[in-house]
Write a protein that holds these residues in place. Structure first.
Motif, PDB file in Angstrom:
ATOM      1  N   THR A  31       0.813  -1.219   0.000  1.00 13.66           N
ATOM      2  CA  THR A  31       0.000   0.000   0.000  1.00 13.66           C
ATOM      3  C   THR A  31       0.850   1.276   0.000  1.00 13.66           C
ATOM      4  O   THR A  31       0.375   2.323  -0.401  1.00 13.66           O
ATOM      5  CB  THR A  31      -0.933   0.038   1.238  1.00 13.66           C
ATOM      6  N   ASP A  32       2.097   1.181   0.505  1.00 11.62           N
ATOM      7  CA  ASP A  32       2.886   2.418   0.668  1.00 11.62           C
ATOM      8  C   ASP A  32       4.263   2.336  -0.007  1.00 11.62           C
ATOM      9  O   ASP A  32       5.288   2.258   0.687  1.00 11.62           O
ATOM     10  CB  ASP A  32       3.066   2.718   2.170  1.00 11.62           C
ATOM     11  N   PRO A  33       4.313   2.354  -1.318  1.00 12.70           N
ATOM     12  CA  PRO A  33       5.615   2.222  -2.003  1.00 12.70           C
ATOM     13  C   PRO A  33       6.414   3.527  -2.023  1.00 12.70           C
ATOM     14  O   PRO A  33       7.588   3.537  -2.367  1.00 12.70           O
ATOM     15  CB  PRO A  33       5.208   1.870  -3.434  1.00 12.70           C
ATOM     16  N   GLN A  34       5.783   4.638  -1.629  1.00 13.90           N
ATOM     17  CA  GLN A  34       6.403   5.961  -1.833  1.00 13.90           C
ATOM     18  C   GLN A  34       7.766   6.097  -1.161  1.00 13.90           C
ATOM     19  O   GLN A  34       8.715   6.549  -1.815  1.00 13.90           O
ATOM     20  CB  GLN A  34       5.442   7.081  -1.403  1.00 13.90           C
ATOM     21  N   SER A 253      -6.555   4.695 -11.325  1.00 17.88           N
ATOM     22  CA  SER A 253      -6.429   5.840 -10.409  1.00 17.88           C
ATOM     23  C   SER A 253      -7.542   5.816  -9.369  1.00 17.88           C
ATOM     24  O   SER A 253      -7.312   6.074  -8.183  1.00 17.88           O
ATOM     25  CB  SER A 253      -6.501   7.160 -11.186  1.00 17.88           C
ATOM     26  N   LEU A 254      -8.760   5.503  -9.816  1.00 19.99           N
ATOM     27  CA  LEU A 254      -9.894   5.431  -8.879  1.00 19.99           C
ATOM     28  C   LEU A 254      -9.614   4.392  -7.798  1.00 19.99           C
ATOM     29  O   LEU A 254      -9.872   4.628  -6.612  1.00 19.99           O
ATOM     30  CB  LEU A 254     -11.152   4.993  -9.632  1.00 19.99           C
ATOM     31  N   SER A 255      -9.062   3.240  -8.207  1.00 20.67           N
ATOM     32  CA  SER A 255      -8.805   2.179  -7.224  1.00 20.67           C
ATOM     33  C   SER A 255      -7.767   2.647  -6.201  1.00 20.67           C
ATOM     34  O   SER A 255      -7.899   2.388  -5.013  1.00 20.67           O
ATOM     35  CB  SER A 255      -8.362   0.880  -7.907  1.00 20.67           C
ATOM     36  N   CYS A 256      -6.732   3.368  -6.650  1.00 18.02           N
ATOM     37  CA  CYS A 256      -5.694   3.844  -5.719  1.00 18.02           C
ATOM     38  C   CYS A 256      -6.288   4.877  -4.759  1.00 18.02           C
ATOM     39  O   CYS A 256      -6.025   4.857  -3.553  1.00 18.02           O
ATOM     40  CB  CYS A 256      -4.530   4.490  -6.482  1.00 18.02           C
ATOM     41  N   ILE A 257      -7.092   5.787  -5.304  1.00 10.44           N
ATOM     42  CA  ILE A 257      -7.659   6.862  -4.479  1.00 10.44           C
ATOM     43  C   ILE A 257      -8.647   6.286  -3.450  1.00 10.44           C
ATOM     44  O   ILE A 257      -8.610   6.624  -2.264  1.00 10.44           O
ATOM     45  CB  ILE A 257      -8.343   7.925  -5.374  1.00 10.44           C
ATOM     46  N   MET A 258      -9.503   5.365  -3.902  1.00 14.21           N
ATOM     47  CA  MET A 258     -10.508   4.823  -2.979  1.00 14.21           C
ATOM     48  C   MET A 258      -9.867   3.938  -1.922  1.00 14.21           C
ATOM     49  O   MET A 258     -10.315   3.890  -0.779  1.00 14.21           O
ATOM     50  CB  MET A 258     -11.588   4.081  -3.752  1.00 14.21           C
ATOM     51  N   SER A 259      -8.801   3.257  -2.298  1.00 14.27           N
ATOM     52  CA  SER A 259      -8.091   2.437  -1.314  1.00 14.27           C
ATOM     53  C   SER A 259      -7.495   3.345  -0.236  1.00 14.27           C
ATOM     54  O   SER A 259      -7.591   3.062   0.964  1.00 14.27           O
ATOM     55  CB  SER A 259      -6.996   1.640  -2.024  1.00 14.27           C
ATOM     56  N   TRP A 260      -6.909   4.446  -0.661  1.00 15.01           N
ATOM     57  CA  TRP A 260      -6.295   5.365   0.318  1.00 15.01           C
ATOM     58  C   TRP A 260      -7.376   5.933   1.242  1.00 15.01           C
ATOM     59  O   TRP A 260      -7.212   5.978   2.466  1.00 15.01           O
ATOM     60  CB  TRP A 260      -5.553   6.496  -0.411  1.00 15.01           C
ATOM     61  N   LEU A 261      -8.503   6.335   0.671  1.00 16.05           N
ATOM     62  CA  LEU A 261      -9.577   6.919   1.484  1.00 16.05           C
ATOM     63  C   LEU A 261     -10.162   5.892   2.455  1.00 16.05           C
ATOM     64  O   LEU A 261     -10.517   6.232   3.589  1.00 16.05           O
ATOM     65  CB  LEU A 261     -10.680   7.471   0.579  1.00 16.05           C
ATOM     66  N   ALA A 262     -10.239   4.634   2.011  1.00 16.84           N
ATOM     67  CA  ALA A 262     -10.779   3.588   2.897  1.00 16.84           C
ATOM     68  C   ALA A 262      -9.852   3.378   4.087  1.00 16.84           C
ATOM     69  O   ALA A 262     -10.294   3.036   5.186  1.00 16.84           O
ATOM     70  CB  ALA A 262     -10.942   2.280   2.119  1.00 16.84           C
ATOM     71  N   PHE A 288       0.375  11.606  -5.120  1.00 16.09           N
ATOM     72  CA  PHE A 288       0.961  10.663  -4.178  1.00 16.09           C
ATOM     73  C   PHE A 288       0.984   9.244  -4.764  1.00 16.09           C
ATOM     74  O   PHE A 288       1.950   8.517  -4.615  1.00 16.09           O
ATOM     75  CB  PHE A 288       0.159  10.704  -2.883  1.00 16.09           C
ATOM     76  N   GLU A 289      -0.085   8.872  -5.446  1.00 22.13           N
ATOM     77  CA  GLU A 289      -0.173   7.505  -5.989  1.00 22.13           C
ATOM     78  C   GLU A 289       0.431   7.392  -7.389  1.00 22.13           C
ATOM     79  O   GLU A 289       0.884   6.327  -7.784  1.00 22.13           O
ATOM     80  CB  GLU A 289      -1.636   7.030  -6.017  1.00 22.13           C
ATOM     81  N   SER A 290       0.419   8.460  -8.162  1.00 22.90           N
ATOM     82  CA  SER A 290       1.018   8.495  -9.515  1.00 22.90           C
ATOM     83  C   SER A 290       0.877   7.174 -10.274  1.00 22.90           C
ATOM     84  O   SER A 290       1.841   6.429 -10.420  1.00 22.90           O
ATOM     85  CB  SER A 290       2.505   8.824  -9.406  1.00 22.90           C
ATOM     86  N   PRO A 291      -0.316   6.882 -10.773  1.00 20.69           N
ATOM     87  CA  PRO A 291      -0.540   5.543 -11.334  1.00 20.69           C
ATOM     88  C   PRO A 291       0.332   5.173 -12.552  1.00 20.69           C
ATOM     89  O   PRO A 291       0.732   4.033 -12.675  1.00 20.69           O
ATOM     90  CB  PRO A 291      -2.021   5.565 -11.739  1.00 20.69           C
ATOM     91  N   TRP A 320       7.475   9.057 -13.579  1.00 22.44           N
ATOM     92  CA  TRP A 320       6.554  10.095 -13.078  1.00 22.44           C
ATOM     93  C   TRP A 320       6.330   9.968 -11.578  1.00 22.44           C
ATOM     94  O   TRP A 320       6.333  10.987 -10.871  1.00 22.44           O
ATOM     95  CB  TRP A 320       5.217  10.081 -13.829  1.00 22.44           C
ATOM     96  N   PRO A 321       6.144   8.727 -11.033  1.00 16.96           N
ATOM     97  CA  PRO A 321       5.906   8.639  -9.581  1.00 16.96           C
ATOM     98  C   PRO A 321       7.080   9.149  -8.753  1.00 16.96           C
ATOM     99  O   PRO A 321       6.877   9.822  -7.744  1.00 16.96           O
ATOM    100  CB  PRO A 321       5.694   7.136  -9.348  1.00 16.96           C
ATOM    101  N   ALA A 322       8.321   8.846  -9.176  1.00 15.80           N
ATOM    102  CA  ALA A 322       9.485   9.313  -8.395  1.00 15.80           C
ATOM    103  C   ALA A 322       9.611  10.830  -8.519  1.00 15.80           C
ATOM    104  O   ALA A 322       9.893  11.520  -7.529  1.00 15.80           O
ATOM    105  CB  ALA A 322      10.747   8.619  -8.888  1.00 15.80           C
ATOM    106  N   ILE A 323       9.375  11.348  -9.707  1.00 14.65           N
ATOM    107  CA  ILE A 323       9.465  12.805  -9.917  1.00 14.65           C
ATOM    108  C   ILE A 323       8.451  13.517  -9.012  1.00 14.65           C
ATOM    109  O   ILE A 323       8.730  14.570  -8.440  1.00 14.65           O
ATOM    110  CB  ILE A 323       9.229  13.147 -11.409  1.00 14.65           C
ATOM    111  N   ASN A 324       7.282  12.912  -8.842  1.00  8.91           N
ATOM    112  CA  ASN A 324       6.230  13.515  -8.017  1.00  8.91           C
ATOM    113  C   ASN A 324       6.522  13.455  -6.518  1.00  8.91           C
ATOM    114  O   ASN A 324       5.737  13.947  -5.711  1.00  8.91           O
ATOM    115  CB  ASN A 324       4.883  12.840  -8.301  1.00  8.91           C
ATOM    116  N   LEU A 325       7.634  12.826  -6.142  1.00  4.36           N
ATOM    117  CA  LEU A 325       8.015  12.763  -4.722  1.00  4.36           C
ATOM    118  C   LEU A 325       9.279  13.574  -4.471  1.00  4.36           C
ATOM    119  O   LEU A 325       9.900  13.464  -3.404  1.00  4.36           O
ATOM    120  CB  LEU A 325       8.263  11.298  -4.315  1.00  4.36           C
ATOM    121  N   ASP A 326       9.666  14.394  -5.437  1.00  8.14           N
ATOM    122  CA  ASP A 326      10.921  15.146  -5.334  1.00  8.14           C
ATOM    123  C   ASP A 326      10.822  16.218  -4.237  1.00  8.14           C
ATOM    124  O   ASP A 326       9.992  17.135  -4.336  1.00  8.14           O
ATOM    125  CB  ASP A 326      11.193  15.798  -6.701  1.00  8.14           C
ATOM    126  N   PRO A 327      11.676  16.142  -3.213  1.00  8.72           N
ATOM    127  CA  PRO A 327      11.595  17.140  -2.124  1.00  8.72           C
ATOM    128  C   PRO A 327      11.978  18.549  -2.570  1.00  8.72           C
ATOM    129  O   PRO A 327      11.634  19.519  -1.898  1.00  8.72           O
ATOM    130  CB  PRO A 327      12.589  16.611  -1.074  1.00  8.72           C
TER     131      PRO A 327
END
Ligand code: HEM
Length: 406
Positions: A31-34, A253-262, A288-291, A320-327
């Motif tokens: 659930t948390d690969p970030q 994307s919907l599955s990632c978002i709904m999983s996070w909200l659940a 955060f999820e960057s599918p 794209w997912p790693a770029i979206n986590l750039d501090p």
């Protein structure tokens, strides 16, 4: 049709396989690969994974590459279309601009906005089927059918043929983790042939009858690009990308978002206090999820990126997912800030090949969230279930069983 192997070209799945160590790919099924992804990106932001192939994991390099006029998209490498160049993803230059000018208006915000009612209606119909049960496997009951049925309706394709189109996009995009690349390619070839068979027949029937039809497909068949009538092959290449793009990414994307909200009831309740919080919240969960896991770029000239030289012909694997986590680009990127603004993520990529379906995707996600939570505001993951995500390819929860009080 020539295969990747016959052409001596590494396939997309082979390259992604070498982009990350295998144990990391397994960690990305959770659930948390970030944090794992971010630690890897911090260690090796531009890493040569195969001769002449570099990963791009930070925003500065991403921006410089995507803005450089000498950089093209997929280049000569084959992508999902095999040796057929998918339009517009696998083409560049003026021809790419001509095709984007043709297709962009169909997915422009003004054309998309009136679909909100249809999306709400479709969402309501799907929810009606399971709301009284107190539980549902949300991916197959909601996340997958909602955007897929809307997309088929936009194209004017019959809803009851959804399983057939899903089979095609699964054949192109979805494979067992660490499957043999040769087997993956054979599945992709079969899926492409199914797709060409369907749309080729449709094209032939409509052009030979002289009645192209007054729907979107008829309009597309009759359209011209760069002063030339769209060819049969061009039509087939566009349709393959449409089916893959339209039927997969929003569902995932919907599955990632709904999983996070659940899994985060307090943050979910905070959004539900004021529905106008959805757009920023969705934007942040997309970041955060960057599918979509990667894109391909290639330089046609020697270029410099953030002080490093790269020879003409160098290929870039944009993560794209790693770029979206750039501090350097986001404050506390490993935290979900549902009010983050600005939020200049690259979930839909950037540059010439930026996603043309982003307005539709955003509308579908927002309406889906509003409608679902009006009916089922309180829910959680079914006790005892450990969620598993697809590790390679577009990030998606494989099964999303949730429960609520009916
Ligand atoms: C949340 C949903 C979506 C995400 C995250 C997403 C993501 C992306 C990304 C990252 C790219 C760039 C690929 C690259 O540069 O290699 C892209 C391109 C594209 N997307 Fe999407 N997409 C989504 C929804 C859609 C939808 C609904 C459509 C249907 C129309 C679509 C159609 C396309 C097309 C045609 C391209 C190619 C654009 C070009 O090369 O000029 N996408 N998308």
């Amino acid at each position: 049709m020539t295969t990747f192997q016959e052409a001596g070209i590494p396939s997309g799945s082979e390259l992604i396989g070498v982009m990350f160590p295998q144990e990391m790919i397994l960690q990305m099924m959770g659930t948390d690969p970030q944090p794992v992804l971010d630690a890897h990106a911090a260690k090796c932001p531009m890493h040569e994974v195969a001769p002449g192939w570099f990963t791009v994991m930070r925003m500065q390099e991403c921006v410089e590459i995507n803005r450089n006029r000498a950089v093209i998209g997929n280049g000569s490498t084959w992508g999902m279309g095999g040796d057929h160049k998918l339009i517009p993803l696998d083409i560049d230059g003026e021809l790419h601009t001509h095709f984007r000018k043709l297709i962009d208006p169909v997915f422009a915000p003004k054309r998309i906005a009136p679909l909100a009612e249809r999306i709400a209606q479709q969402a309501g119909d799907l929810i009606d089927r399971f709301v009284a049960d107190g539980e549902a496997e949300l991916f197959s009951a909601f996340c997958q059918p909602l955007p897929s049925l809307i997309f088929l309706s936009i194209l004017g394709l019959p809803a009851d043929e959804l399983p057939f189109f899903l089979e095609i996009k699964e054949g192109i995009l979805r494979h067992e983790p660490f499957a043999d690349p040769a087997d993956i390619e054979l599945r992709q070839i079969a899926a492409r042939e199914q797709c060409s068979g369907y749309f080729g027949k449709l094209y032939d029937e409509r052009t030979s009858s002289g009645d192209l039809g007054d729907d979107l497909l008829g309009w597309l068949i009759g359209s011209s690009v760069d002063g030339h009538q769209l060819t049969r092959d061009q039509f087939l290449n566009i349709m393959l990308l449409m089916i893959v793009g339209g039927l997969d990414t929003v569902s995932a994307s919907l599955s990632c978002i709904m999983s996070w909200l659940a899994r985060h009831p307090e943050q979910r309740r905070w959004i539900l206090e004021d529905a106008s919080r959805w757009p920023l919240a969705i934007e942040e969960l997309l970041r955060f999820e960057s599918p979509v896991p990667q894109g391909f770029r290639q330089t046609t000239e020697d270029i410099e990126v953030n002080g490093t030289s790269f020879a003409a012909g160098t290929r870039f694997l944009m993560s794209w997912p790693a770029i979206n986590l750039d501090p350097e680009a986001f404050v506390n990127p490993l935290e979900v800030d549902l009010q983050r603004s600005p939020n200049a993520h690259v979930v839909f990529a950037s540059g010439w090949h930026r996603c043309l379906g982003s307005h539709l995707a955003r509308l579908e996600l927002r309406v889906a969230m509003e409608e679902f939570h009006k009916r089922i505001p309180e829910y959680s993951i079914k006790p005892g279930v450990e969620l598993q995500y697809i590790p390679l390819g577009v990030r998606q929860v494989m099964n999303l069983p949730i429960v609520w009080d009916d």
